[in-house]
Design a protein around this motif. Structure first.
Motif, mmCIF file in Angstrom:
data_model
loop_
_atom_site.group_PDB
_atom_site.id
_atom_site.type_symbol
_atom_site.label_atom_id
_atom_site.label_comp_id
_atom_site.label_asym_id
_atom_site.label_seq_id
_atom_site.Cartn_x
_atom_site.Cartn_y
_atom_site.Cartn_z
ATOM 1 N N ARG B 277 2.690 -0.521 7.826
ATOM 2 C CA ARG B 277 3.780 0.364 7.336
ATOM 3 C C ARG B 277 4.962 0.195 8.250
ATOM 4 N N GLN B 303 3.801 -0.076 -3.337
ATOM 5 C CA GLN B 303 3.701 0.419 -2.272
ATOM 6 C C GLN B 303 4.828 0.611 -1.201
ATOM 7 N N VAL B 304 5.954 -0.520 -1.173
ATOM 8 C CA VAL B 304 6.977 -0.265 -0.314
ATOM 9 C C VAL B 304 7.971 0.603 -0.821
ATOM 10 N N LEU B 307 7.200 3.754 0.262
ATOM 11 C CA LEU B 307 7.590 4.122 1.491
ATOM 12 C C LEU B 307 8.886 4.591 1.710
#
Lengths: 197, 608
Positions: B277, B303-304, B307
């Motif tokens: 991350r 996922q990014v 985040l």
């Protein structure tokens, strides 16, 4: 940097030939990439293998950028012609393997498509099957094709590297006939490495 | 001398297939146990191990299916050994039940599961992206881009797995497993020694499973911060445009950018679950816009973006989720340049070849016993007055019976689905149900479905096309292969269920097979036909060249009825100007076409 498409029908030894070229390049310390596709059929399906020698990351050759198309079968030459760059060379083994779907309909081999499409490119006929038969072993047709490809000079690989790659891939009892096939193949294109290089 | 490059010494560079690099990788990683069920594009890993595993000191076995294979490897790992299981992408669906639990149990010896996905479905029924299955199962996911990385990542994956006690999924794809490239050989490590100790986490009854949940999260966190994470990811290039990529998709980007004459910074992710991350956020912080280039679904992209949402970071994003990057089929330089040109706002010429080239469908090999079985099946059904059979089929060479002229293939979902779906059809339809399955597929997933059919009183005809080999993936052994293995007899298995109507035929003998098949069709209860004849390619490998025959058409006798080309349809036949010929290079010499049931005029003869 060179990109070559090898095309044919399952069972013709297309993959074997491409591996030998790639092995020879790697033995010379070059980067070589090869991509092969295995369809559903073990024999009789279309096969195309792409080999690139040089500083590449993609093994798949972009459309219109292959330096050569080495075709073991006529219709498969046509199928892969879009990969060939302007001015690229086609080495064409004069072999016809009829698609079953055409045979069921009692259709002739699509000769006109082949002549029309390949008539527009820089094509050299290589009768590898006949040469192999004359040498008494029809299985060496693909080695004849390697000889023909080598004689164009586009590989940028030494003869010794190719020959030892072949020997590494073959049992010793088959070396002699394959070396003969390679020599015969070299004569077929009417080209010579020295002139081109 | 034919070299065995996979056993070469450290330091040598060999031209290896991605799958061969995998086999070398597990040797170097000190793996003790490897298992699989063959499936393209992963099959060659097994081909290599079958040949060399004894010399590598690896216990390797072909298992009846992927679930069994995963369990074999999991037990070895529980005893402290490094173990490896590999399969094609859809094979992981079969193994899923144990795979998901495995992340709860954890591992002791490093354990790596390799899935070879098949974007563009070169030899599969779907192109599922198994990275999602890895994350779903809470298993660490790594994705190499090249044969060299396949080998290297497998080594790191084993170290990581053993360090955190968690399984790792390596996701390959066709264009990595089936790429050849130079691979530098490394040193083979020492193997772990066996040391099994009981552990509550190995028995996931509710009490233990409850505790395991917390430990999964802990192991995933440890993987995310492990020292190995740096080994998987890399970045280069200076540009306000950041391309986040992984796997095979990475290979096409540099050349596509060059084609468009533009620049980008590349972040190549090697471990895509859990993500590093800090590194991802640092890269995004420096970028103006972010492009996601992945093969398969938006796995890293999702996922990014999550985040970024959590960290309130707003950038220009381009990916699959807003339609800039295609969500199906494999990538290549042309496609990548195509969508990047739109993102960069560059005009691009698209070269299109307009020629129409006649298709060359995949076909059964000359001499294939399946052709004879389908020919007899068609004829028997016609003679028995069955006009519209429902013909569920299965996964194997015989799926090609779907094509004309046989057209016996109406329904096929997955391995073994012919038998389960036959129960569903037979229960509801008034048409006769005649279904087809191969021997290896029968062992893989057909047996429980056949027990179901017998137990629940379903009436259909199941044809087991027994060629004694896993043919479509290149001729791997089956539970019938012996020695050194023990042979499992299909007929005994079928009779053992309790089924009475069991018929065995040799499809090369058309006349007797026709009678046998008709008997099976007439039976008023569940019937099984075992059509038994060795795969023609296997038979060829064993036959001496001196015994090879080739057939030809005697044009004087040929009446041009075309039954041979229209109904039997061997790939060695062809026609020119209405005359039938046999391509001598292709003829297998099986002689089936010379039987009167194919050529009533006896025009097909042995060539001198």
């Amino acid at each position: 940097m060179v990109s070559i498409v090898f095309a044919g029908v399952g069972g013709q030894g297309v993959i074997t030939v491409a591996i030998m070229v790639g092995r020879a390049a790697v033995a010379e310390g070059k980067n070589a990439l090869m991509t092969e596709l295995h369809g559903m059929a073990q024999r009789g399906g279309r096969i195309s293998v792409e080999v690139r020698i040089g500083d590449y990351k993609s093994a798949i050759i972009p459309t219109g950028s292959a330096d050569a198309l080495v075709a073991f079968e006529e219709l498969e030459a046509v199928r892969n012609i879009s990969k060939l760059k302007e001015g690229g060379i086609v080495l064409l083994n004069r072999r016809r393997i009829h698609p079953v779907s055409m045979t069921i309909r009692l259709q002739n081999y699509p000769e006109d498509i082949v002549e029309e499409r390949l008539g527009r490119v820089n094509k050299v006929d290589v009768d590898a099957d006949q040469v192999a038969l004359n040498l008494g072993n029809k299985k060496v047709a693909n080695t004849v094709m390697i000889g023909a490809l080598y004689s164009t000079g586009i590989l940028g690989i030494n003869e010794e590297s190719l020959v030892s790659a072949m020997k590494e891939s073959l049992p010793e009892k088959h070396w002699a006939v394959n070396m003969q096939a390679f020599e015969e193949g070299k004569k077929l294109t009417g080209l010579s490495v020295a002139n081109i290089a | 001398m034919v070299l065995e490059p996979l056993l070469g010494p450290e330091g040598r560079t060999e031209f290896l297939l991605g799958n061969e690099a995998v086999a070398r990788g597990i040797y170097e990683a000190g793996v003790s146990v490897a298992s699989t069920y063959p499936g393209t594009p992963s099959s060659e890993i097994g081909d290599v191990l079958y040949r060399t595993s004894a010399q590598m000191g690896i216990k390797f076995e072909y298992c009846t299916n992927e679930k069994v294979a995963l369990e074999v490897a999991a037990a070895a790992s529980a005893g402290g050994l490094r173990s490896f299981v590999f399969m094609k992408h859809v094979g992981l669906n079969v193994a899923m039940d144990s795979f998901v639990s495995l992340s709860g149990s954890g591992v002791k010896g490093g354990m790596v599961v390799l899935s070879a996905d098949d974007p563009s479905m070169h030899s599969s029924q779907n192109e599922q992206d198994n990275r999602f299955l890895g994350k779903f199962a809470k298993v660490i996911v790594v994705e190499p881009s090249s044969p060299q990385e396949l080998k290297d990542f497998i080594l790191y994956a084993f170290d990581l797995s053993e360090e955190v006690g968690h399984p790792v999924l390596v996701r390959s794809v066709t264009r990595i497993s089936h790429i050849r490239a130079p691979v530098r050989l490394g040193k083979a490590r020492e193997k772990n020694s066996w040391g099994y100790r009981r552990n509550t986490s190995y028995v996931l009854m509710p009490e233990n499973a409850y505790a395991a949940q917390a430990s999964i999260a802990d192991r995933i966190e440890r993987a995310a911060s492990s020292r190995f994470r740096e080994a998987f990811d890399s970045s280069y290039g200076e540009s306000p445009t950041l391309i986040i990529t992984s796997g095979a998709a990475y290979n096409y980007i540099d050349e596509a950018l060059e084609m468009l004459n533009v620049r980008a910074r590349i972040l190549k992710i090697g471990m895509s679950f859990p993500l590093n991350r800090e590194r991802v956020m640092e890269e995004i912080g420096k970028a103006q816009r972010v492009v996601f280039v992945e093969e398969g679904g938006p796995f890293i992209e999702e996922q990014v973006l999550a985040l970024c949402a959590l960290n309130s970071i707003k950038k220009e994003f381009y990916g699959k989720m807003n339609g800039f990057v295609p969500t199906s089929y494999e990538m290549d330089v042309d496609r990548t340049a195509g969508f990047l040109s739109k993102i960069f706002g560059i005009e691009m010429d698209v070269k299109k070849d307009e020629s129409i080239v006649p298709r060359r469908e995949p076909v059964l090999c000359p001499g294939c016993p399946h052709r004879a079985t389908y020919y007899v099946a068609r004829m028997a059904m016609k003679q028995a007055g069955i006009r519209n059979p429902i013909a569920p089929t299965d996964i194997g060479c015989y799926t090609l019976g779907y094509y004309e002229p046989y057209q016996l293939g109406d329904f096929c979902l997955s391995m073994g689905s012919s038998v389960g779906s036959s129960s569903g059809f037979a229960m509801n339809s008034t048409e006769k149900v005649v279904s087809f399955i191969g021997d290896s597929t029968f062992f893989h997933a057909g047996i429980p479905a056949l027990v179901n059919a017998y137990h629940n009183n379903h009436n259909f005809v199941l044809v087991i096309m027994d060629n004694s080999v896993t043919a479509m993936t290149g001729g791997q052994p089956t539970p019938e292969t012996s020695p050194p293995f023990r042979r499992v007899d299909i007929e005994s298995v079928v009779r053992g269920i309790g089924i009475k109507n069991v018929f065995v035929m040799d499809p090369y003998d058309l006349k007797n097979s026709l009678e046998t098949f008709k008997k099976a069709l007439r039976s008023d209860d569940l019937a099984v036909v075992i059509s038994r004849r060795e795969c023609a390619l296997e038979a060829d490998r064993k036959r001496s060249p001196a015994d090879a025959k080739v057939f030809t058409i005697n044009q004087d006798k040929c009446n041009q009825c075309y039954n041979c080309v229209k109904n039997f349809s061997c790939a060695a036949f062809y026609t020119e100007d209405g005359k039938v010929y046999i391509d001598g290079e292709l003829c297998d010499g099986c002689s089936v076409c010379s039987e009167p049931l194919v050529c009533p005029f006896n025009a097909i003869e042995v060539k001198d």
